[in-house]
Scaffold this motif. Structure first.
Motif, PDB file in Angstrom:
ATOM      1  N   UNK A 224       0.840  -1.199   0.000  1.00  0.00           N
ATOM      2  CA  UNK A 224       0.000   0.000   0.000  1.00  0.00           C
ATOM      3  C   UNK A 224       0.875   1.249   0.000  1.00  0.00           C
ATOM      4  N   UNK A 225       0.628   2.195  -0.912  1.00  0.00           N
ATOM      5  CA  UNK A 225       1.467   3.391  -1.022  1.00  0.00           C
ATOM      6  C   UNK A 225       1.173   4.418   0.061  1.00  0.00           C
ATOM      7  N   UNK A 226       2.035   5.430   0.127  1.00  0.00           N
ATOM      8  CA  UNK A 226       1.878   6.490   1.111  1.00  0.00           C
ATOM      9  C   UNK A 226       0.858   7.531   0.717  1.00  0.00           C
ATOM     10  N   UNK A 227       0.656   8.491   1.590  1.00  0.00           N
ATOM     11  CA  UNK A 227      -0.296   9.584   1.375  1.00  0.00           C
ATOM     12  C   UNK A 227       0.051  10.344   0.098  1.00  0.00           C
TER      13      UNK A 227
ATOM     14  N   UNK B 190      -5.704  -1.783  -5.297  1.00  0.00           N
ATOM     15  CA  UNK B 190      -6.682  -1.450  -6.343  1.00  0.00           C
ATOM     16  C   UNK B 190      -7.338  -0.101  -6.098  1.00  0.00           C
ATOM     17  N   UNK B 191      -6.668   0.795  -5.387  1.00  0.00           N
ATOM     18  CA  UNK B 191      -7.357   1.982  -4.872  1.00  0.00           C
ATOM     19  C   UNK B 191      -6.798   3.308  -5.373  1.00  0.00           C
ATOM     20  N   UNK B 192      -6.048   3.301  -6.472  1.00  0.00           N
ATOM     21  CA  UNK B 192      -5.582   4.554  -7.051  1.00  0.00           C
ATOM     22  C   UNK B 192      -4.628   5.317  -6.162  1.00  0.00           C
ATOM     23  N   UNK B 193      -4.849   6.628  -6.073  1.00  0.00           N
ATOM     24  CA  UNK B 193      -3.980   7.474  -5.255  1.00  0.00           C
ATOM     25  C   UNK B 193      -4.488   7.494  -3.821  1.00  0.00           C
ATOM     26  N   UNK B 194      -3.577   7.419  -2.876  1.00  0.00           N
ATOM     27  CA  UNK B 194      -3.927   7.338  -1.455  1.00  0.00           C
ATOM     28  C   UNK B 194      -4.171   8.748  -0.909  1.00  0.00           C
ATOM     29  N   UNK B 195      -5.431   9.166  -0.926  1.00  0.00           N
ATOM     30  CA  UNK B 195      -5.758  10.533  -0.512  1.00  0.00           C
ATOM     31  C   UNK B 195      -6.794  10.540   0.612  1.00  0.00           C
ATOM     32  N   UNK B 196      -7.924   9.898   0.379  1.00  0.00           N
ATOM     33  CA  UNK B 196      -9.020   9.975   1.340  1.00  0.00           C
ATOM     34  C   UNK B 196      -9.238   8.635   2.031  1.00  0.00           C
ATOM     35  N   UNK B 197      -9.437   8.717   3.349  1.00  0.00           N
ATOM     36  CA  UNK B 197      -9.755   7.534   4.146  1.00  0.00           C
ATOM     37  C   UNK B 197     -11.258   7.523   4.334  1.00  0.00           C
ATOM     38  N   UNK B 198     -11.961   6.772   3.512  1.00  0.00           N
ATOM     39  CA  UNK B 198     -13.410   6.735   3.599  1.00  0.00           C
ATOM     40  C   UNK B 198     -13.916   5.301   3.428  1.00  0.00           C
ATOM     41  N   UNK B 199     -15.219   5.143   3.470  1.00  0.00           N
ATOM     42  CA  UNK B 199     -15.778   3.794   3.424  1.00  0.00           C
ATOM     43  C   UNK B 199     -15.496   3.120   2.088  1.00  0.00           C
TER      44      UNK B 199
END
Length: 272
Positions: free
Chosen positions: A59-62, A87-96
Motif C-alpha cells: 500500500x502506497x503512502x499519502x 486497487x485503490x488509485x492514489x492514497x488521498x481519502x480515508x473513507x468507506x
C-alpha cells in the motif's frame, strides 16, 4: 549478531508530539540517491532470502499511487512472492469506499492463494495495513510499516494540514470505531521500520511500544538510515523486509541483522 531491538530501560516520559525538524524535511530530496542505490545494489538484493510464494499486498503512502511501489514489488516478485499493488488509485481519502475496496482485495487475494496475505504499507499505507490486519487477522500473515504515523496524534507529521484538507477533522470512521487507537498493534506479527532522519513523520510517531500488544502477537521496531521518501527503495529496508517475509508462517522471530549488514541497522533508543 546485531539486534535491532528497542531499549526502553531508562525511558519514563513521553515527549510531546511534534513534526520532524525542518532540516530533515528540506533534505528529503536525498531519496533520489536512495533510488540510485537501490538500482546499483539490485544484483545483490536479488540474492536475499527467497520467499515461499505467498501473497504480499503493498500500500502506497499519502498522495502516492502504485507507481511509487513498483521497484519494491518487482524485487518481491523476483524473490518469489506473489506481489500485488493495491486497487485503490492514489492514497488521498480515508473513507468507506477505500475500506470496502481494500477488504475486497484482501479477501480476493486470500481466497485465490489459499494462504494469509502479508501487508506492507508505506507511511499512511502502513496505517491502513495495520488497521486492515485488525479487521481481518485471519487473512493476514504479518504487517510491515515503513515510516508510518502509528499514533492518533497527527502532530507527529508535517503532512497533517494536507491530510486535514482532504479528510477533515474526523475521516469517515465507520466500521464501528475503526481507525482509533492507531498505536495498538494488530493481532499478527508487526514490524515498524523507521528512520530518525525522517522529514515527514517524526520517528517517535512510528515507534511501537511493547506494552500495546500481546506477547502472542509480537511487535518490533527496526531503525535504518533513510529519508521518508526513500523508505520504499532504500536497500537496508529491502534487506529487513526480505528477512521478515522469508520467515516460516507461525515461526516469527525478532529481526537480527547479519554481521555484514549490521552497520545498516543501529540500535533504536528513545532517550534522545
Amino acid at each position: 549478531m546485531a539486534s535491532a531491538a528497542m531499549d526502553f530501560s531508562t525511558s519514563t516520559d513521553t515527549p510531546a508530539a511534534k513534526p520532524p525538524n525542518r532540516f530533515w524535511t528540506f533534505a528529503e530530496g536525498r531519496a533520489m540517491f536512495e533510488l540510485g542505490a537501490f538500482y546499483a545494489s539490485r544484483p545483490m538484493l536479488s540474492t536475499l532470502p527467497k520467499g515461499d510464494g505467498h501473497s504480499v499486498l503493498v500500500m502506497p503512502g499519502f498522495m502516492a499511487s502504485n507507481s511509487s511501489t513498483v521497484p519494491m514489488r518487482n524485487l518481491l516478485s523476483d524473490l518469489g512472492y506473489d506481489a500485488h499493488g493495491w486497487d485503490s488509485g492514489r492514497n488521498v481519502r480515508i473513507n468507506e469506499e477505500l475500506i470496502d475496496r481494500l477488504e475486497t482485495q484482501i479477501s480476493r487475494v486470500f481466497r485465490d492463494s489459499g494462504r494469509p496475505v502479508s501487508l506492507i504499507g508505506w507511511s499512511l499505507g502502513g496505517v491502513l495495513a495495520r488497521e486492515m490486519a485488525k479487521m481481518h487477522p485471519d487473512k493476514t500473515r504479518l504487517v510491515i510499516s515503513l515510516g508510518s504515523p502509528i499514533t492518533d496524534d497527527r502532530n507527529h507529521t508535517n503532512a497533517a494540514r494536507l491530510f486535514h484538507f482532504f479528510n477533515g477533522d474526523e475521516p469517515d470512521r465507520l466500521r464501528g470505531g475503526q481507525f482509533q487507537g492507531l498505536d495498538i498493534a494488530p493481532p499478527v506479527p508487526t514490524t515498524s521500520i523507521l528512520t530518525k532522519t525522517d522529514g515527514v513523520v517524526h520517528w517517535r510517531g512510528s515507534v511501537q511500544c511493547p506494552k500495546k500488544t500481546s506477547s502472542d502477537h509480537p511487535t518490533e521496531n527496526i531503525q535504518v538510515y533513510a529519508s521518508h521518501c526513500g523508505l520504499g527503495v532504500n536497500p537496508s529496508v529491502m534487506i529487513a523486509m526480505a528477512d521478515r517475509l522469508a520467515q516460516e508462517e507461525g515461526e516469527w522471530m525478532p529481526f537480527e541483522a547479519s554481521p555484514s549488514y549490521s552497520w545498516m541497522f543501529p540500535k533504536l533508543s528513545i532517550d534522545e
